[in-house]
Scaffold this motif. Sequence first.
Motif, short mmCIF file in Angstrom:
data_model
loop_
_atom_site.label_atom_id
_atom_site.label_comp_id
_atom_site.label_asym_id
_atom_site.label_seq_id
_atom_site.Cartn_x
_atom_site.Cartn_y
_atom_site.Cartn_z
N ASN A 195 0.64 -1.40 0.05
CA ASN A 195 -0.04 0.00 0.01
C ASN A 195 0.86 1.33 0.02
O ASN A 195 0.47 2.32 0.81
CB ASN A 195 -0.69 -0.04 1.32
N GLY A 196 2.00 1.42 -0.95
CA GLY A 196 2.85 2.39 -1.01
C GLY A 196 3.69 2.57 0.16
O GLY A 196 4.64 3.61 0.14
N LYS A 197 3.86 1.81 1.28
CA LYS A 197 4.82 2.04 2.24
C LYS A 197 5.67 0.68 2.61
O LYS A 197 5.05 -0.59 2.24
CB LYS A 197 4.05 2.32 3.64
N TYR A 198 6.81 0.98 2.95
CA TYR A 198 7.69 -0.37 3.21
C TYR A 198 7.36 -0.97 4.66
O TYR A 198 7.38 -0.33 5.69
CB TYR A 198 9.06 0.06 3.17
N ASN A 199 7.12 -2.24 4.72
CA ASN A 199 7.13 -2.83 5.78
C ASN A 199 8.39 -3.97 5.70
O ASN A 199 8.53 -4.41 4.77
CB ASN A 199 5.56 -3.79 5.95
#
Length: 210
Positions: A163-167
């Motif tokens: 969702n557009g973010k790094y995890n």
Amino acid sequence: MVISNSPSPLTILENGDRLNREEFERRYTASKIKKAELIESIVHVASPLLYTPDGKPHSNIITWLGTYQAVIAGLEVGIEPTVRLDDDNEPQPDAVLFRVNGNAKIDADGYISGAPELIAEIAASTVSYDLHSKKRTYERNGVKEYIVWRTLDRQVDWFILENGKYNKLEPDELGTIRSQEFAGLWLNVTAILSNDMSAVLKTLQDGLYN
């Protein structure tokens, strides 16, 4: 300080220069510098690399990725290629893995344009820009998986884009991290930190053939 947008006779490239990508490429091409990157419009010129914290880990990452690429069709591996991400960013990652018909393309002049599916960097520690400005740049441009091997900290950080973010991916109970983007691309973190490439490749074989 204003970012330079007009042609300049200068051919000097120094740490901290603020340039657009076109001017960065012009100066880089005219210089004798072996490695420089443009991250968020700021120039980063690389220092000479030491063997143990830089050269050897780099070789091990390339061996791991190259072994995977040799088995899976339609993939490319690159060593320190220039990557044109956007107008303000032109990194030279330590390693890239990308699909031939994926997001990244090879321009007519031989540079990579667009975001490779996976980028790996060798960094000294958490203070490195690999985990700060460069990580934000890769995240924003859609690099799906980003690996940072912090050699002095003896840690591997593996991020996946969701969702557009790094995890951050965590190792399983056996110390293995499994790519979400590339089926069978497994990394034995404990082994690679111990320079046990035989075990690293054994785990990779398990991922490829199980």
